[in-house]
Design a protein around this motif. Structure first.
Motif, PDB file in Angstrom:
ATOM      1  N   ARG A 270       4.908   0.791   4.372  1.00 41.49           N
ATOM      2  CA  ARG A 270       5.635   0.528   3.267  1.00 41.49           C
ATOM      3  C   ARG A 270       5.633  -0.947   2.884  1.00 41.49           C
ATOM      4  O   ARG A 270       5.467  -1.599   1.638  1.00 41.49           O
ATOM      5  N   ILE A 271       5.752  -1.759   4.059  1.00 36.37           N
ATOM      6  CA  ILE A 271       5.723  -3.318   3.827  1.00 36.37           C
ATOM      7  C   ILE A 271       4.264  -3.581   3.325  1.00 36.37           C
ATOM      8  O   ILE A 271       4.335  -4.289   2.223  1.00 36.37           O
ATOM      9  N   GLY A 272       3.226  -2.913   3.707  1.00 29.14           N
ATOM     10  CA  GLY A 272       1.982  -3.455   3.210  1.00 29.14           C
ATOM     11  C   GLY A 272       1.879  -3.030   1.807  1.00 29.14           C
ATOM     12  O   GLY A 272       0.994  -3.747   1.019  1.00 29.14           O
ATOM     13  N   MET A 273       2.421  -1.912   1.485  1.00 31.82           N
ATOM     14  CA  MET A 273       2.440  -1.471   0.168  1.00 31.82           C
ATOM     15  C   MET A 273       3.184  -2.334  -0.942  1.00 31.82           C
ATOM     16  O   MET A 273       2.550  -2.725  -1.783  1.00 31.82           O
ATOM     17  N   LEU A 274       4.293  -2.932  -0.397  1.00 29.15           N
ATOM     18  CA  LEU A 274       4.945  -3.890  -0.986  1.00 29.15           C
ATOM     19  C   LEU A 274       4.430  -5.043  -1.414  1.00 29.15           C
ATOM     20  O   LEU A 274       4.221  -5.603  -2.610  1.00 29.15           O
ATOM     21  N   VAL A 275       3.763  -5.720  -0.307  1.00 32.60           N
ATOM     22  CA  VAL A 275       3.068  -6.989  -0.526  1.00 32.60           C
ATOM     23  C   VAL A 275       1.853  -6.706  -1.411  1.00 32.60           C
ATOM     24  O   VAL A 275       1.180  -7.607  -2.211  1.00 32.60           O
TER      25      VAL A 275
ATOM     26  N   GLY B 178      -0.602  -7.622  -8.920  1.00 28.43           N
ATOM     27  CA  GLY B 178      -0.048  -7.603 -10.489  1.00 28.43           C
ATOM     28  C   GLY B 178       0.149  -6.190 -11.085  1.00 28.43           C
ATOM     29  O   GLY B 178      -0.023  -6.186 -12.162  1.00 28.43           O
ATOM     30  N   GLY B 179       0.311  -5.127 -10.379  1.00 30.47           N
ATOM     31  CA  GLY B 179       0.593  -3.675 -10.821  1.00 30.47           C
ATOM     32  C   GLY B 179      -0.551  -2.755 -10.675  1.00 30.47           C
ATOM     33  O   GLY B 179      -0.559  -1.533 -11.034  1.00 30.47           O
ATOM     34  N   VAL B 180      -1.794  -3.133 -10.349  1.00 30.14           N
ATOM     35  CA  VAL B 180      -2.990  -2.354 -10.266  1.00 30.14           C
ATOM     36  C   VAL B 180      -2.528  -1.524  -8.949  1.00 30.14           C
ATOM     37  O   VAL B 180      -2.901  -0.146  -9.188  1.00 30.14           O
ATOM     38  N   VAL B 181      -2.046  -1.748  -7.966  1.00 34.02           N
ATOM     39  CA  VAL B 181      -2.016  -1.100  -6.798  1.00 34.02           C
ATOM     40  C   VAL B 181      -0.731  -0.284  -7.000  1.00 34.02           C
ATOM     41  O   VAL B 181      -0.636   1.143  -6.664  1.00 34.02           O
ATOM     42  N   PHE B 182       0.267  -0.499  -7.940  1.00 35.91           N
ATOM     43  CA  PHE B 182       1.531   0.459  -8.327  1.00 35.91           C
ATOM     44  C   PHE B 182       0.944   1.513  -9.187  1.00 35.91           C
ATOM     45  O   PHE B 182       1.016   2.849  -9.048  1.00 35.91           O
ATOM     46  N   MET B 183      -0.131   1.330 -10.001  1.00 36.98           N
ATOM     47  CA  MET B 183      -0.910   2.510 -10.886  1.00 36.98           C
ATOM     48  C   MET B 183      -1.643   3.350  -9.711  1.00 36.98           C
ATOM     49  O   MET B 183      -1.780   4.582 -10.033  1.00 36.98           O
ATOM     50  N   ALA B 184      -2.485   2.885  -9.037  1.00 35.08           N
ATOM     51  CA  ALA B 184      -2.945   3.753  -7.907  1.00 35.08           C
ATOM     52  C   ALA B 184      -2.206   4.553  -7.143  1.00 35.08           C
ATOM     53  O   ALA B 184      -2.348   5.812  -6.704  1.00 35.08           O
ATOM     54  N   TYR B 185      -0.927   3.903  -6.795  1.00 35.64           N
ATOM     55  CA  TYR B 185       0.165   4.513  -5.944  1.00 35.64           C
ATOM     56  C   TYR B 185       0.743   5.865  -6.638  1.00 35.64           C
ATOM     57  O   TYR B 185       0.864   6.900  -6.379  1.00 35.64           O
TER      58      TYR B 185
END
Length: 125
Positions: free
Chosen positions: A36-41, A47-54
């Motif tokens: 979870r910490i790694g995902m937040l970082v 800038g939102g790319v990882v959020f879209m992948a999530y």
């Protein structure tokens, strides 16, 4: 190889939002807090790319089947298979060699001429 236990599943039972971080933690064997910490970082840095992948993983990934592992030992074994199949195969081979060595020692002990054992058997007759 059992494909049910080697593929990624989201884990809604242990998850907070969509179960993706819990699925990553289960798949890799790391603690869920670090996932979870790694995902937040990563979300903050990307800038939102990882959020879209999530979100994509949360929508597309299958839910983890209930009763997938019999116990904690089996869960650790399959996490090891996913992380390094060759290392896990070496460990299994080493375990079988050790079992074979111990079984050979037991067999040699009971099959060889053991005067004390023979005396005890004769006393029972």
């Amino acid at each position: 190889m059992n494909s049910l236990r080697t593929k990624f599943y989201k884990d809604k039972a242990n998850g907070k939002f969509m179960g993706v971080c819990a699925g990553i933690a289960d798949y890799t064997g790391i603690d869920i807090l670090w996932a979870r910490i790694g995902m937040l970082v990563l979300m903050w840095l990307s800038g939102g790319v990882v959020f879209m992948a999530y979100l994509a993983l949360g929508i597309l990934a299958e839910n983890k089947p209930s009763g997938m592992y019999a116990d904690r030992r089996e869960e650790k074994f399959w996490q090891g298979v996913r992380q390094s199949p060759s290392r896990t195969a070496r460990e299994v081979r080493a375990d079988f060699r050790d079992i074979d060595r111990r079984l050979a020692a037991v067999e040699a002990y009971y099959v060889s001429s053991n005067p004390r054992l023979s005396d005890e058997i004769e006393k029972l007759r």
